[in-house]
Design a protein around this motif. Structure first.
Motif, PDB file in Angstrom:
ATOM      1  N   UNK A 160       4.366  -4.140   8.617  1.00  0.00           N
ATOM      2  CA  UNK A 160       3.587  -3.767   7.528  1.00  0.00           C
ATOM      3  C   UNK A 160       2.788  -5.005   6.940  1.00  0.00           C
ATOM      4  N   UNK A 161       1.542  -4.713   6.572  1.00  0.00           N
ATOM      5  CA  UNK A 161       0.783  -5.534   5.901  1.00  0.00           C
ATOM      6  C   UNK A 161       0.125  -4.775   4.323  1.00  0.00           C
ATOM      7  N   UNK A 162       0.405  -5.679   3.474  1.00  0.00           N
ATOM      8  CA  UNK A 162       0.341  -5.271   2.069  1.00  0.00           C
ATOM      9  C   UNK A 162      -1.019  -6.053   1.696  1.00  0.00           C
ATOM     10  N   UNK A 163      -2.078  -5.725   1.613  1.00  0.00           N
ATOM     11  CA  UNK A 163      -3.445  -6.250   1.063  1.00  0.00           C
ATOM     12  C   UNK A 163      -3.556  -5.918  -0.540  1.00  0.00           C
ATOM     13  N   UNK A 164      -3.310  -7.109  -1.358  1.00  0.00           N
ATOM     14  CA  UNK A 164      -3.427  -7.005  -2.748  1.00  0.00           C
ATOM     15  C   UNK A 164      -4.778  -7.232  -3.256  1.00  0.00           C
ATOM     16  N   UNK A 182      -8.324 -12.183  -2.009  1.00  0.00           N
ATOM     17  CA  UNK A 182      -7.206 -10.996  -1.533  1.00  0.00           C
ATOM     18  C   UNK A 182      -5.882 -11.605  -1.013  1.00  0.00           C
ATOM     19  N   UNK A 183      -4.718 -11.149  -1.507  1.00  0.00           N
ATOM     20  CA  UNK A 183      -3.520 -11.673  -1.183  1.00  0.00           C
ATOM     21  C   UNK A 183      -3.133 -10.824  -0.035  1.00  0.00           C
ATOM     22  N   UNK A 184      -2.508 -11.440   1.042  1.00  0.00           N
ATOM     23  CA  UNK A 184      -2.021 -10.512   2.270  1.00  0.00           C
ATOM     24  C   UNK A 184      -0.545 -10.943   2.277  1.00  0.00           C
ATOM     25  N   UNK A 244       1.579  -1.014   9.719  1.00  0.00           N
ATOM     26  CA  UNK A 244       1.011  -0.039   8.567  1.00  0.00           C
ATOM     27  C   UNK A 244       0.549  -1.264   7.695  1.00  0.00           C
ATOM     28  N   UNK A 245      -0.709  -0.316   7.269  1.00  0.00           N
ATOM     29  CA  UNK A 245      -1.482  -1.386   6.251  1.00  0.00           C
ATOM     30  C   UNK A 245      -1.698  -0.452   4.797  1.00  0.00           C
ATOM     31  N   UNK A 246      -1.136  -1.361   3.906  1.00  0.00           N
ATOM     32  CA  UNK A 246      -1.176  -0.516   2.590  1.00  0.00           C
ATOM     33  C   UNK A 246      -1.872  -1.471   1.538  1.00  0.00           C
ATOM     34  N   UNK A 247      -3.560  -1.249   1.279  1.00  0.00           N
ATOM     35  CA  UNK A 247      -4.149  -1.781   0.415  1.00  0.00           C
ATOM     36  C   UNK A 247      -3.637  -1.501  -0.995  1.00  0.00           C
TER      37      UNK A 247
END
Length: 555
Positions: free
Chosen positions: A466-470, A484-486, A547-550
């Protein structure tokens, strides 16, 4: 007299095309009875799932018509779903003494015992349930107090075998009541619904008493601590372990919750006899010389939370495995559990222990009938109709083939599937329609709240990470306030992938510029653009689809 418009309906809601989750519905007119109510074991694709139970929507809709739940024996795949189903329907439960005792423990743990209506029945008894009468017939299996049912209906008698074998030298309980089954065959059996588990095995199943002789050989002259794991429900197997321990003057300790529960119930009800002074608590067993002890433990299937698993991976509070141990695994693998068992065996070997398991020694016999016993059941009951139960699809078809060889007409054999309605009259049998059916997943205390979408997401996370892009954005003009924080989990180790992270950040910046150029200002649109572009970049560059969650934070 049977009404002309009424037909006997048999509806399997579990146990067909699978091992486990056994539940069969019998319906005639306004009356319904249920036989067994078991759990299934989650497969490798069911991440985080604890158990699988049958979908009983049909029974919920017809709860006022249910006259009773009848249990063949106390194995999990026949009683394990009761605590979950009892929250939806609450029929009277009829079971033999040991089976009832195991159900009571299960319901007590779920705080449902007070609302349950359990009646204890002995083999030979007949229970009236609406238009049905159910006769309990003693049978052999790998747990005491197993029974088959002769279900008398307005159009004829149905024999539901449950899990069975024919053991001519059982440890307890005596041989199966073949005389009664033969008498039913002479009276006339409309349909036979038999266990199909071992239809692929030729000959006869071996007697449980054979395992006791093998224990004797392994205990004699052994100067090591002995640790034995087997199915907790196999009371006869545990009794034989205790007998061998007493014979060679060893003290016995019990570990594992299910093993402790079965010991308590079986001793209280008189199904197990432990010689005075043989049993000691796990707290005190350390004070006994190791070569004078036997530990009986759960974990024969390599279950992660079981006592043997915890011993193997040095997580058990009271037992440390070392080179001075002989570990006996007296069980065969339930399909799907082979990998977990092998992992535990390997770890035990790595600790220097001597491990004796079924592939290298005869330490287990099946509780299910092989082909010759299945033929005998058909020959004794002489059924008009034949509906194989309890088995994977190939087993059901093999059993149907065996029935043809035994002279049952092909038109009178139905290999069914879960949810199918099988209609019987005295002159015909056919499948006619379906009812709601399937698998309900149990995850912790949640029942049915994990569906295919959640499982798909869990599989995606397990396979790709999973990748969360904040994105921290201004609430005034929507501009980006900070870089952007990854954050990644299960994808890459960031310190070793600085270049990739920077490239991902670049793609995020380009996505935001694209949103600005196309005047996309709503959060869902921005998230969609970032997710789509980043997903495309990662697949093209490294052939991975995490899975990518912005996430957008407004400040």
């Amino acid at each position: 007299m049977a009404s002309k418009q009424n037909k006997l309906k048999i509806i399997p809601l579990g146990g067909l095309g699978e091992i486990g989750k056994n539940l069969t519905v019998y319906e005639y007119g306004k009356d319904i009875i249920i036989v067994d109510c078991g759990i299934g074991f989650p497969d490798d694709e069911m991440y985080g799932i604890d158990a699988v139970i049958p979908d009983v929507s049909y029974l919920e809709e017809n709860a006022d018509r249910i006259r009773g739940l009848f249990l063949t024996h106390g194995h999990e795949d026949h009683i394990g779903a009761i605590p979950y189903i009892l929250r939806k329907i609450n029929p009277p439960i009829y079971a033999t003494r040991l089976t009832a005792g195991l159900v009571e423990i299960k319901l007590e743990e779920h705080r449902l015992l007070k609302q349950a209506k359990i009646t204890t029945v002995e083999a030979g008894n007949i229970i009236k349930a609406g238009c049905f009468s159910v006769e309990f017939i003693h049978i052999n299996h790998s747990i005491a107090d197993a029974v088959s049912f002769a279900i008398k209906t307005p159009i004829g008698t149905v024999v539901h075998t449950g899990d069975f074998k024919i053991d001519v030298t059982p440890v307890t309980g005596g041989m199966a009541d073949l005389a009664r089954l033969g008498a039913l065959g002479k009276e006339g059996v409309l349909a036979l619904l038999p266990d199909s588990t071992n239809v692929e095995k030729n000959g006869h199943s071996e007697s449980e008493s054979k395992v006791g002789a093998r224990f004797d050989e392994l205990f004699k002259d052994c100067d090591k601590r002995i640790i034995v794991t087997t199915f907790a429900s196999n009371v006869d197997r545990i009794q034989q372990i205790i007998n061998s321990a007493a014979k060679y003057k060893r003290k016995v300790g019990i570990t594992g919750r299910s093993m402790e529960n079965i010991m308590r119930v079986s001793t209280e009800l008189g199904y197990m006899k432990v010689p005075e002074g043989v049993l000691v608590s796990m707290d005190k067993i350390k004070s006994v010389p190791k070569n004078k002890t036997v530990i009986i433990t759960t974990g024969s299937q390599g279950e992660e939370m079981s006592a043997l698993h915890r011993m193997a991976f040095s997580e058990h509070k009271q037992v440390d495995i070392d080179a001075g141990d002989r570990i006996i695994i007296s069980a065969s693998a339930i399909p799907g559990n082979e990998r977990t068992i092998t992992r535990v065996i390997d770890e035990l070997f790595a600790k220097g222990a001597e491990v004796i398991y079924n592939r290298i020694a005869d330490l287990h016999v099946s509780g299910h009938a092989c082909r010759e016993e299945l033929k005998m059941m058909i020959a004794l009951t002489k059924p008009k109709y034949f509906i194989p139960l309890h088995g994977e699809t190939r087993m059901l078809h093999q059993h149907a083939k065996l029935a043809k060889e035994m002279g049952i007409e092909p038109k009178n054999i139905v290999v069914s599937r879960i949810g199918s309605v099988i209609e019987l009259t005295q002159k015909s049998i056919r499948e006619n329609g379906e009812v709601p059916s399937g698998k309900v997943l149990v995850d912790g205390t949640g029942i049915g709240d994990v569906g295919s979408v959640v499982l798909r997401d869990r599989k995606h996370l397990a396979d790709e990470g999973m990748i969360v892009v904040i994105l921290t954005m201004s609430s005034e003009d929507g501009s980006l306030v900070s870089v952007p924080e990854i954050i990644t989990r299960g994808f890459v180790y960031i310190k070793e992938a600085d270049g990739l992270i920077e490239e991902m950040r670049r793609v995020v910046f380009e996505s935001l510029e694209s949103c600005s150029a196309h005047r996309i200002t709503d959060h869902s649109g921005i998230k969609g653009r970032v997710k789509g572009n980043l997903s495309g970049y990662l697949y093209k560059s490294i052939r991975r689809s995490p899975m990518i969650l912005p996430v957008i934070i407004e400040v």
